[in-house]
Write an enzyme that holds these catalytic residues in place. Structure first.
Site, PDB file in Angstrom:
ATOM      1  N   GLU A 119      95.084  74.478  64.384  1.00 32.22           N
ATOM      2  CA  GLU A 119      94.209  72.996  64.771  1.00 32.22           C
ATOM      3  C   GLU A 119      94.394  72.216  63.471  1.00 32.22           C
ATOM      4  O   GLU A 119      94.806  71.031  63.695  1.00 32.22           O
ATOM      5  CB  GLU A 119      93.580  72.788  65.407  1.00 32.22           C
ATOM      6  CG  GLU A 119      93.211  73.618  66.212  1.00 32.22           C
ATOM      7  CD  GLU A 119      92.401  74.587  67.481  1.00 32.22           C
ATOM      8  OE1 GLU A 119      91.082  75.147  66.253  1.00 32.22           O
ATOM      9  OE2 GLU A 119      91.885  73.896  68.293  1.00 32.22           O
TER      10      GLU A 119
ATOM     11  N   GLU B  41      92.689  82.510  70.887  1.00 32.74           N
ATOM     12  CA  GLU B  41      91.782  82.089  71.254  1.00 32.74           C
ATOM     13  C   GLU B  41      91.483  82.784  73.048  1.00 32.74           C
ATOM     14  O   GLU B  41      90.223  82.897  72.208  1.00 32.74           O
ATOM     15  CB  GLU B  41      90.792  80.727  71.170  1.00 32.74           C
ATOM     16  CG  GLU B  41      90.424  79.554  70.026  1.00 32.74           C
ATOM     17  CD  GLU B  41      91.897  78.975  69.228  1.00 32.74           C
ATOM     18  OE1 GLU B  41      93.263  79.327  69.847  1.00 32.74           O
ATOM     19  OE2 GLU B  41      92.229  78.685  68.392  1.00 32.74           O
TER      20      GLU B  41
HETATM   21  N1  T1G Z   1      87.627  85.772  61.120  1.00 31.03           N
HETATM   22  C1  T1G Z   1      86.964  86.577  60.550  1.00 31.03           C
HETATM   23  N2  T1G Z   1      87.608  87.699  60.308  1.00 31.03           N
HETATM   24  C2  T1G Z   1      89.530  87.929  60.301  1.00 31.03           C
HETATM   25  C3  T1G Z   1      89.451  86.873  61.189  1.00 31.03           C
HETATM   26  C4  T1G Z   1      89.301  85.731  61.864  1.00 31.03           C
HETATM   27  N3  T1G Z   1      89.871  84.751  62.485  1.00 31.03           N
HETATM   28  N4  T1G Z   1      90.786  87.357  61.284  1.00 31.03           N
HETATM   29  C5  T1G Z   1      91.364  88.334  60.860  1.00 31.03           C
HETATM   30  N5  T1G Z   1      90.034  88.797  60.458  1.00 31.03           N
HETATM   31  C6  T1G Z   1      89.502  89.902  59.487  1.00 31.03           C
HETATM   32  C7  T1G Z   1      89.794  91.217  59.892  1.00 31.03           C
HETATM   33  O1  T1G Z   1      88.696  91.679  60.851  1.00 31.03           O
HETATM   34  C8  T1G Z   1      89.881  92.070  59.205  1.00 31.03           C
HETATM   35  O2  T1G Z   1      88.761  92.840  58.640  1.00 31.03           O
HETATM   36  C9  T1G Z   1      91.315  91.287  58.198  1.00 31.03           C
HETATM   37  O3  T1G Z   1      90.472  89.901  58.086  1.00 31.03           O
HETATM   38  C10 T1G Z   1      92.708  91.707  58.013  1.00 31.03           C
HETATM   39  O4  T1G Z   1      92.433  91.602  59.648  1.00 31.03           O
HETATM   40  C11 T1G Z   1      88.244  76.490  66.901  1.00 31.03           C
HETATM   41  C12 T1G Z   1      87.423  78.907  67.328  1.00 31.03           C
HETATM   42  C13 T1G Z   1      95.287  87.165  61.167  1.00 31.03           C
HETATM   43  C14 T1G Z   1      97.374  88.516  62.417  1.00 31.03           C
HETATM   44  O5  T1G Z   1      92.049  85.087  66.759  1.00 31.03           O
HETATM   45  O6  T1G Z   1      95.173  88.319  64.209  1.00 31.03           O
HETATM   46  O7  T1G Z   1      90.268  79.673  65.194  1.00 31.03           O
HETATM   47  O8  T1G Z   1      88.833  94.771  58.924  1.00 31.03           O
HETATM   48  O9  T1G Z   1      93.024  94.571  59.841  1.00 31.03           O
HETATM   49  O10 T1G Z   1      96.535  93.587  61.142  1.00 31.03           O
HETATM   50  O11 T1G Z   1      90.045  76.830  67.985  1.00 31.03           O
HETATM   51  O12 T1G Z   1      93.603  89.308  61.573  1.00 31.03           O
HETATM   52  O13 T1G Z   1      89.535  94.394  56.602  1.00 31.03           O
HETATM   53  O14 T1G Z   1      87.589  93.850  56.900  1.00 31.03           O
HETATM   54  O15 T1G Z   1      93.576  92.134  61.650  1.00 31.03           O
HETATM   55  O16 T1G Z   1      97.536  91.750  58.565  1.00 31.03           O
HETATM   56  C15 T1G Z   1      91.536  82.265  65.869  1.00 31.03           C
HETATM   57  C16 T1G Z   1      92.583  86.791  64.981  1.00 31.03           C
HETATM   58  C17 T1G Z   1      89.684  82.133  65.967  1.00 31.03           C
HETATM   59  C18 T1G Z   1      93.495  85.716  64.652  1.00 31.03           C
HETATM   60  C19 T1G Z   1      96.071  89.083  60.254  1.00 31.03           C
HETATM   61  N6  T1G Z   1      92.217  83.469  65.491  1.00 31.03           N
HETATM   62  N7  T1G Z   1      93.014  87.777  63.415  1.00 31.03           N
HETATM   63  O17 T1G Z   1      96.449  90.531  61.286  1.00 31.03           O
HETATM   64  O18 T1G Z   1      94.440  91.983  59.095  1.00 31.03           O
HETATM   65  S1  T1G Z   1      89.092  81.950  67.368  1.00 31.03           S
HETATM   66  C20 T1G Z   1      92.686  84.245  65.671  1.00 31.03           C
HETATM   67  C21 T1G Z   1      94.462  88.104  63.526  1.00 31.03           C
HETATM   68  C22 T1G Z   1      89.610  79.751  66.579  1.00 31.03           C
HETATM   69  C23 T1G Z   1      89.822  77.574  66.792  1.00 31.03           C
HETATM   70  C24 T1G Z   1      89.129  79.056  67.498  1.00 31.03           C
HETATM   71  C25 T1G Z   1      94.645  88.961  62.603  1.00 31.03           C
HETATM   72  C26 T1G Z   1      96.330  88.375  61.855  1.00 31.03           C
HETATM   73  P1  T1G Z   1      88.648  94.089  57.968  1.00 31.03           P
HETATM   74  P2  T1G Z   1      93.562  92.563  60.325  1.00 31.03           P
HETATM   75  P3  T1G Z   1      96.283  92.029  60.154  1.00 31.03           P
END
Ligand code: T1G
Length: 696
Positions: free
Chosen positions: A105, A125
């Site tokens: 975004e 999301e």
């Molecule tokens: N927020 C906080 N921590 C996150 C995070 C996030 N969005 N994404 C990953 N982490 C942490 C995860 O918990 C782990 O922590 C470490 O990073 C490595 O992640 C307004 C409201 C990016 C594809 O849904 O899909 O935006 O365990 O093991 O396999 O519209 O992480 O090491 O302490 O998964 O290489 C939308 C979620 C949010 C993406 C990487 N975004 N993340 O995968 O590593 S809502 C998502 C993923 C939003 C807006 C709305 C994956 C990854 P720890 P990982 P990975």
């Protein structure tokens, strides 16, 4: 400026760098830093364009999920996004890795987007029970069109850079250094006299004819496919607003819908599931200095369905793998099955022919254990008989190199007994894949009494390389998932004998959110398998524990489920499930044998009997230390048994119902139905202490 965002001047271009490991999540410091940087660039007369890059392995991967449910902290992401889009100087987002959610975004609010060829962009999301809440539902349709935007937002599935280029989400590919490419692109913009190109002002794709029909069709399809889920329908509402309202009003509508999702219990469940999956990767008590062993080559023993599925997992991860079978034709059958599985993916367009050949090139067939001498890991997937496992592990013990990881895919036998067939029990571990192994994400990593920390750590790392969701479990009959599903399936059959029909049981549990009903699942996996497991369990029954007998009647009639055309259901053309006309008589007989009279059963009783049976057994499993944590049990059921993510998993769901209520019903079942319903001591303790599974 915050330390997560750096603003530099490169000549007349402002360079904004986000650096917030591990995934550049848009936490408060990043949002504040971005806003300050773009405001400073806007105010600086020396600056004529802005380039936005991220340090580390990926562009911003979304809002910081850890902030959800906590009091919001300014600035909000919509505020940041609005400042970026309304700036008077052109801005360029330089995308690498995975630009997801709020990250995409932010990129959409920039005026131009360039990306590495291997980058991905998406709005996931909906997988968190939310919807894009910073303009994604209004801006993505304006670039990619309503149909593509709906697909991306409702599925939450990212697209790769070539598709992003095709659908106008990115303007061009870049190679080499991100900053240099971004600066060069911005300089070209200035040289060409190009200024801001605001996504929010590009309305032609949201004002086309036929959009109302498209949206109505999508609504109906989603209602059918995802009944009971809240956020997918709100996603459609938000995109519909983009086709009906000017940007500003559309953004207001999006925010309203986003807050509705934020307040939904489904959002809490799905975010629990997200973090639970990552927590499961952490093994309690593993010494920090334990080094996983490197896996450069693998071998699989047994070329049946499971064995070939496991072979494909290795090949898909780029690990050379040998398949060992006992005869030429068995081996050829296995290799042919591997090839035909890939060919089906090529035919579907999900795999290129070149990639198929590359992966097939990683697979080789062998007939002699001596050929396994160099394998770093060997996974046995032979017939579920302890004697056959003994022969295999004795041979492996004699031929594999020191330090090789010896894994069993057994789903029901005692891993400690299998380890004892070797002189190296410390190198033996369970890798319980779920069929089809190359599709199902769940991997139960079974920790034997003798399994060393190094082997356990190696197995967990291997699971991640195979793109599995790995969960450590202890040794017992059925480990975690199957041990719980035994209770669940047993209740489903008891309910049939008490008066329900297969269609009613399955419909009630599908309405609860299970991907498939328990009886349809049994028919699919084969009633002979269930019957064999039940025969093995019969000697270990505790006093008062009886077994349903309907399965015995079906087996006696040669009704094995889908594989024989009839089981709990009859499968006509195209395997559509119809009533099995022979079943009512069998159920009457089974009821008579139990001395009961069949009577109608309420759907609510069906759901509580089946789901609370899972919960009660899970409490025993936790009490025995077979699972590390309650959230691990949720991860297992969400990824291996079709439990609805929007309910968070069996134990998250139990907490949401309230453990006192669950225990009260279990006590009633115990009163009425006997020994299987002995309340789990842990459940009783938690209720007595006023605690939840989440407090463990
Ligand atoms: N927020 C906080 N921590 C996150 C995070 C996030 N969005 N994404 C990953 N982490 C942490 C995860 O918990 C782990 O922590 C470490 O990073 C490595 O992640 C307004 C409201 C990016 C594809 O849904 O899909 O935006 O365990 O093991 O396999 O519209 O992480 O090491 O302490 O998964 O290489 C939308 C979620 C949010 C993406 C990487 N975004 N993340 O995968 O590593 S809502 C998502 C993923 C939003 C807006 C709305 C994956 C990854 P720890 P990982 P990975």
């Amino acid at each position: 400026m915050s330390d997560a965002v750096l603003l530099e001047r490169r000549g007349e271009i402002a360079l904004v760098t986000v650096d917030n490991p591990p995934v550049n999540a848009l936490g408060q410091s990043v949002r504040a830093g971005l806003l300050a940087a773009f405001q400073q660039a806007e105010a600086d007369p020396q600056v004529r364009a802005v380039v936005l890059v991220c340090a580390g392995r990926t562009f911003m991967a979304g809002a910081d999920i850890r902030e959800f449910g906590k009091p919001p902290q300014a600035p909000s992401l919509p505020e940041v996004v609005e400042a970026i889009e309304n700036a008077t100087k052109p801005s360029v987002a330089v995308i690498h890795g995975t630009a997801l959610g709020g990250g995409l975004e932010v990129a959409l609010s920039c005026h131009y987007r360039i990306a590495r060829r291997d980058a991905q962009v998406g709005l996931p999301e909906v997988k968190l029970g939310l919807l894009p809440g910073a303009g994604g539902t209004q801006r993505l349709p304006r670039l990619a069109g309503v149909e593509k935007a709906l697909d991306m937002i409702v599925s939450g599935t990212p697209i790769r850079a070539p598709e992003a280029l095709e659908f106008n989400v990115v303007d061009e590919f870049i190679d080499g250094d991100l900053v240099e490419a971004g600066l060069a692109f911005a300089q070209r913009l200035l040289a060409d006299g190009k200024g801001p190109r605001r996504t929010g002002e590009r309305n032609e794709r949201v004002q086309q004819a036929g959009l109302a029909e498209l949206i109505a069709h999508k609504r109906g399809e989603v209602q059918k496919r995802l009944p009971g889920q809240f956020s997918p329908q709100r996603c459609i509402d938000a995109v519909e607003a983009a086709t009906q309202l000017p940007l500003r009003d559309g953004l207001v509508r999006e925010r309203e819908l986003f807050m509705q999702c934020m307040e939904s219990p489904q959002r809490a469940a799905q975010i629990h599931a997200f973090f639970a999956e990552r927590e499961a990767a952490k093994v309690e008590g593993l010494a920090a200095d334990v080094l996983p062993r490197e896996v450069r080559s693998a071998a699989v023993i047994g070329g049946g369905t499971m064995g070939v599925g496991i072979v494909l997992c290795f090949a898909n991860a780029g690990i050379p793998v040998k398949l060992l079978e006992v005869s030429d034709e068995a081996l050829q059958r296995g290799l042919d099955r591997a090839r035909s599985t890939y060919a089906a993916s090529v035919a579907r367009g999900s795999l290129s022919a070149e990639e198929m050949e590359r992966r097939m090139g990683l697979i080789s067939g062998v007939l002699d254990y001596a050929a396994l001498g160099d394998a770093d890991v060997v996974v046995e997937a032979v017939f579920e008989s302890l004697d056959v496992k003994r022969q295999v592990f004795e041979r492996l013990d004699a031929t594999c190199k020191p330090g090789a990881i010896l894994a069993s895919n057994t789903s029901s036998l005692d891993l400690d007994e299998i380890a004892a067939f070797t002189q190296r029990p410390q190198d033996v571990v369970g890798l319980h894949f779920f069929s089809p192994a190359n599709v199902m994400r769940l991997l139960e990593v079974v920790r034997g009494k003798a399994t060393s920390d190094a082997v356990l750590a190696s197995a967990m790392q291997l699971g991640k390389r195979l793109k599995k969701v790995s969960v450590v479990v202890g040794v017992c009959d059925g480990f975690v998932g199957n041990r719980m599903i035994f209770q669940y399936g047993r209740q489903a059959e008891f309910l049939l004998e008490e008066g329900a029909t297969p269609a009613q049981v399955d419909r009630a549990l599908r309405a609860f959110g299970m991907a498939m009903g328990p009886l349809a699942v049994r028919d699919m996996s084969g009633l002979d398998i269930s019957h064999a497991i039940r025969s093995r369990q019969r000697p270990n029954l505790k006093p008062g524990q009886t077994l349903p007998t309907v399965l015995d009647h079906l087996i006696a009639a040669g009704m094995l489920g889908q594989k024989s055309g009839t089981g709990f259901y009859h499968y006509g053309e195209g395997r559509t499930a119809q009533d099995n006309p022979a079943l009512p008589a069998m159920l009457e007989q089974a009821a008579a044998e139990r001395g009961i009279t069949r009577a109608p059963v309420e759907d609510e009783e069906i759901v509580e009997r089946c789901i609370y049976a899972l919960i009660n057994e899970a409490a025993n499993i936790l009490d025995e230390g077979i699972a590390q944590r309650a959230s691990d049990v949720d991860v297992i059921f969400l990824n291996g048994y079709g439990f609805p993510a929007w309910r968070g998993g069996p134990l998250f769901y139990a907490d949401s119902v309230g453990l006192a209520r669950v225990l009260e019903r279990i006590r009633e079942f115990h009163q009425r139905l006997g020994a299987w319903w002995q309340p789990a001591p842990l459940l009783e303790r938690l209720v007595a202490e006023g605690r939840r599974f989440a407090d463990l």
